[in-house]
Scaffold this active site. Structure first.
Site, short mmCIF file in Angstrom:
data_model
loop_
_atom_site.label_atom_id
_atom_site.label_comp_id
_atom_site.label_asym_id
_atom_site.label_seq_id
_atom_site.Cartn_x
_atom_site.Cartn_y
_atom_site.Cartn_z
N GLN A 37 0.83 -1.22 0.00
CA GLN A 37 0.00 0.00 0.00
C GLN A 37 0.86 1.26 0.00
N ASP A 83 14.59 -9.63 -1.37
CA ASP A 83 13.97 -10.19 -0.18
C ASP A 83 14.84 -9.79 1.01
N SER A 109 3.70 -7.23 7.57
CA SER A 109 3.05 -6.08 8.22
C SER A 109 1.76 -6.42 8.94
N THR A 150 6.39 2.19 13.77
CA THR A 150 4.94 2.04 13.89
C THR A 150 4.43 2.33 15.29
N GLU A 152 2.44 0.53 16.72
CA GLU A 152 2.36 -0.75 17.43
C GLU A 152 3.43 -0.87 18.50
N TYR A 174 5.27 -8.73 16.09
CA TYR A 174 5.44 -7.66 15.10
C TYR A 174 5.96 -6.39 15.78
N LYS A 178 9.61 -4.51 15.32
CA LYS A 178 9.68 -3.12 14.86
C LYS A 178 10.40 -2.24 15.88
N HIS A 204 -2.74 3.82 8.87
CA HIS A 204 -3.18 4.58 7.70
C HIS A 204 -3.64 3.60 6.64
N ARG A 209 -5.49 -0.79 0.66
CA ARG A 209 -5.14 -1.51 1.89
C ARG A 209 -5.32 -3.02 1.69
P1 NAP Z 1 1.90 -3.80 3.05
O1 NAP Z 1 0.86 -3.28 2.14
O2 NAP Z 1 1.70 -5.11 3.74
O3 NAP Z 1 3.27 -3.88 2.22
C1 NAP Z 1 4.39 -4.57 2.70
C2 NAP Z 1 5.41 -4.72 1.58
O4 NAP Z 1 6.54 -5.45 2.10
C3 NAP Z 1 4.90 -5.53 0.37
O5 NAP Z 1 5.41 -4.94 -0.80
C4 NAP Z 1 5.52 -6.88 0.60
O6 NAP Z 1 5.74 -7.61 -0.59
C5 NAP Z 1 6.86 -6.47 1.18
N1 NAP Z 1 7.55 -7.57 1.87
C6 NAP Z 1 7.05 -8.41 2.80
N2 NAP Z 1 7.99 -9.28 3.19
C7 NAP Z 1 9.11 -8.99 2.49
C8 NAP Z 1 10.41 -9.56 2.43
N3 NAP Z 1 10.76 -10.61 3.16
N4 NAP Z 1 11.33 -9.00 1.59
C9 NAP Z 1 11.00 -7.95 0.81
N5 NAP Z 1 9.76 -7.39 0.80
C10 NAP Z 1 8.83 -7.91 1.63
O7 NAP Z 1 2.24 -2.75 4.20
P2 NAP Z 1 1.98 -1.17 4.23
O8 NAP Z 1 0.68 -0.92 4.92
O9 NAP Z 1 2.25 -0.59 2.91
O10 NAP Z 1 3.10 -0.71 5.27
C11 NAP Z 1 4.38 -0.29 4.82
C12 NAP Z 1 5.34 -0.33 6.01
O11 NAP Z 1 4.90 0.55 7.02
C13 NAP Z 1 5.49 -1.69 6.68
O12 NAP Z 1 6.81 -1.79 7.12
C14 NAP Z 1 4.55 -1.60 7.87
O13 NAP Z 1 4.98 -2.49 8.88
C15 NAP Z 1 4.73 -0.15 8.26
N6 NAP Z 1 3.58 0.50 8.90
C16 NAP Z 1 2.36 0.46 8.32
C17 NAP Z 1 1.31 1.14 8.93
C18 NAP Z 1 -0.07 1.14 8.31
O14 NAP Z 1 -1.02 1.48 9.03
N7 NAP Z 1 -0.21 0.84 7.04
C19 NAP Z 1 1.53 1.85 10.12
C20 NAP Z 1 2.81 1.88 10.65
C21 NAP Z 1 3.84 1.22 10.03
P3 NAP Z 1 4.64 -8.64 -1.19
O15 NAP Z 1 3.78 -7.78 -2.08
O16 NAP Z 1 5.48 -9.61 -1.91
O17 NAP Z 1 3.91 -9.20 0.00
O1 G4F Z 2 -6.36 -3.53 10.96
P1 G4F Z 2 -5.53 -4.25 11.93
O2 G4F Z 2 -5.12 -5.64 11.60
O3 G4F Z 2 -4.27 -3.31 12.19
P2 G4F Z 2 -3.22 -3.21 13.39
O4 G4F Z 2 -3.10 -4.47 14.14
O5 G4F Z 2 -3.55 -1.99 14.16
O6 G4F Z 2 -1.86 -3.01 12.59
C1 G4F Z 2 -1.77 -2.08 11.52
O7 G4F Z 2 -1.39 -0.82 12.03
C2 G4F Z 2 -0.09 -0.79 12.65
C3 G4F Z 2 0.12 0.63 13.15
O8 G4F Z 2 -0.48 0.78 14.41
C4 G4F Z 2 0.93 -1.19 11.62
F1 G4F Z 2 2.17 -1.13 12.17
C5 G4F Z 2 0.65 -2.59 11.12
O9 G4F Z 2 1.59 -2.94 10.09
C6 G4F Z 2 -0.75 -2.61 10.52
O10 G4F Z 2 -0.76 -1.79 9.38
O11 G4F Z 2 -6.25 -4.31 13.35
C7 G4F Z 2 -6.73 -3.13 13.98
C8 G4F Z 2 -7.57 -3.51 15.18
C9 G4F Z 2 -6.90 -4.49 16.16
O12 G4F Z 2 -7.15 -4.05 17.46
C10 G4F Z 2 -7.64 -5.80 15.91
O13 G4F Z 2 -7.71 -6.67 17.04
O14 G4F Z 2 -8.76 -4.15 14.72
C11 G4F Z 2 -9.01 -5.26 15.56
N1 G4F Z 2 -9.85 -6.21 14.84
C12 G4F Z 2 -11.09 -6.59 15.19
N2 G4F Z 2 -11.56 -7.50 14.34
C13 G4F Z 2 -9.50 -6.87 13.72
C14 G4F Z 2 -10.60 -7.70 13.41
N3 G4F Z 2 -8.39 -6.84 12.97
C15 G4F Z 2 -8.36 -7.62 11.85
N4 G4F Z 2 -7.27 -7.56 11.06
N5 G4F Z 2 -9.41 -8.45 11.54
C16 G4F Z 2 -10.54 -8.53 12.26
O15 G4F Z 2 -11.45 -9.29 11.96
#
Ligand code: NAP
Ligand code: G4F
Length: 362
Positions: A37, A83, A109, A150, A152, A174, A178, A204, A209
């Protein structure tokens, strides 16, 4: 020699995309996780700013460029095999693709999966970052580095709201991985004078997503129901609260961090926290589906007020072994120093995602 000049002397083997014609130097960036994303939105932002954008993509039996294609940029970025578990990949990449800015967004992630794959999650999300940092310090110490930290890491929160100085208390493999990555980035910055910054980003989301995250699971499920489907959405903890913003806003903050003269760590957040239950209601309202909530705990359900159809039910299979109950960030440092502000609020986000999924089901 600048990274761009060095690059023009080295052989490279992109898996997709053409090497650019030599000519006026453009700023170059590398994005790990470009197929995810944030990677896709960041690539779009950097292309718009005139960068030459390279990205890392895992070898896969199928083509994983769907998000880049959705944004219409798949043929504008240069993709390389990468990777983060494979040191040889990282070394070769950094040796042959010198860049001005390196954004590390790759990760396992999904928090929920990290209890099933704690070692893999630690390897990619934690040690993978050390692999990159050490290679950069050895081969390209001038490259500016961004680490995707993050909220988290705050886990069992020690203060409300959370900011850069709030102690970490991770609640998942996770989050623990991190936190290591965050500390090792700060350590390399302080030990080797690297321009390495961490963005401590709160949740975000966007229409891009991943489908297993709760917001997208909700908006896809609602879209199917609004189109006549009859399977209720099964969710876990409805009372957990998250500070949700729009991914497109957050990648702008990442870029701004690397434009600062000095590196640093910044929270990006909206400052508003919302229970999962309310996100469901906002998204349902965007599809003209007002909900009634009844019951408690695992007996809680939401029904469509107009039809009485069950829309949400609780399934304990989606509870986590340890939960992060509340996240709400204070992004005042980013506002002050980066001039960064989120533009989309949680209701706008839920509406954007629900309508995109509704259109996709058509
Ligand atoms: P995402 O959509 O799950 O994207 C993760 C990316 O990492 C994908 O391109 C995935 O490739 C790649 N990847 C996974 N394992 C890998 C490996 N072993 N080697 C190389 N690439 C690998 O996550 P995102 O939401 O864009 O988040 C981007 C980053 O921000 C992540 O580090 C996440 O932990 C961090 N983050 C996200 C949020 C959020 O709310 N979105 C908040 C805080 C921090 P594939 O397509 O092959 O799976
Ligand atoms: O959408 P989630 O899986 O995101 P979570 O765990 O907050 O993690 C995301 O945000 C982090 C930043 O704070 C990133 F670092 C991380 O990579 C990822 O992008 O879950 C959000 C909340 C949790 O409390 C979970 O227990 O939603 C609750 N939840 C309730 N029902 C669920 C569900 N989560 C998921 N995935 N699926 C459910 O059915």
């Amino acid at each position: 020699m600048t990274p761009t000049a060095i690059a023009q002397t080295l052989p490279q083997t992109p898996i997709f995309g053409c090497l650019p014609a030599t000519g006026a130097p453009r700023r170059r960036a590398f994005i790990t996780g470009i197929t995810g994303q944030d990677g896709a939105y960041l690539a779009q932002l950097l292309l718009d700013k005139g960068y030459e954008v390279h990205g890392g993509m895992r070898r896969s039996a199928q083509d994983e460029r769907a998000r880049l294609e959705t944004l219409g940029i798949a043929d504008q970025v240069i993709l390389h095999d990468l990777d983060l578990t494979e040191m040889t990949n990282i070394f070769r990449l950094i040796r042959t693709v010198p860049v001005d800015e390196f954004y590390n967004l790759a990760a396992q992630s999904f928090v929920g999966a990290s209890w099933d794959q704690p070692l893999y999650t630690g390897d990619v999300n934690g040690i993978g970052v050390a692999r990159i940092l050490d290679t950069l310090r050895t081969l390209a110490p001038e490259t500016r580095f961004y680490q995707a930290s993050t909220s988290e890491m705050f886990g069992l929160v020690q203060a409300v709201p959370q900011m850069e100085t709030t102690p970490f208390y991770p609640r998942s493999p996770y989050g623990a991985a991190k936190a290591y990555a965050h500390h090792i980035t700060v350590n390399y910055r302080e030990s080797f004078d690297m321009h390495a910054s961490c963005g401590i980003l709160f949740n975000h989301e966007s229409p891009l997503r991943g489908a297993e995250f709760v917001t997208r699971k909700i908006t896809r499920g609602l879209a199917r129901i609004a189109r006549g489907g009859n399977a209720p959405i099964q969710l876990g903890n409805l009372s957990a609260r998250r500070d949700w913003g729009f991914a497109g806003d957050y990648v702008e903050g990442m870029w701004r961090m690397l434009q600062q003269d000095a590196p640093g760590d910044y929270v990006l957040a909206t400052g508003i926290t919302t229970p999962i239950r309310d996100f469901v209601s906002f998204a349902a309202e965007a599809l003209d589906m007002p909900l009634d909530w009844r019951g408690d705990g695992i007996d809680e359900v939401a029904t469509d007020r107009r039809t009485g159809r069950r829309v949400v039910e609780v399934n304990p299979a989606f509870f986590r072994p340890a939960e992060v109950e509340l996240l709400v960030g204070d992004a005042s440092r980013a506002r002050r120093q980066l001039g960064w502000r989120p533009r989309v609020d949680v209701r706008g986000l839920a509406t954007m995602m629900a309508r995109a999924d509704y259109d996709a089901v058509a």
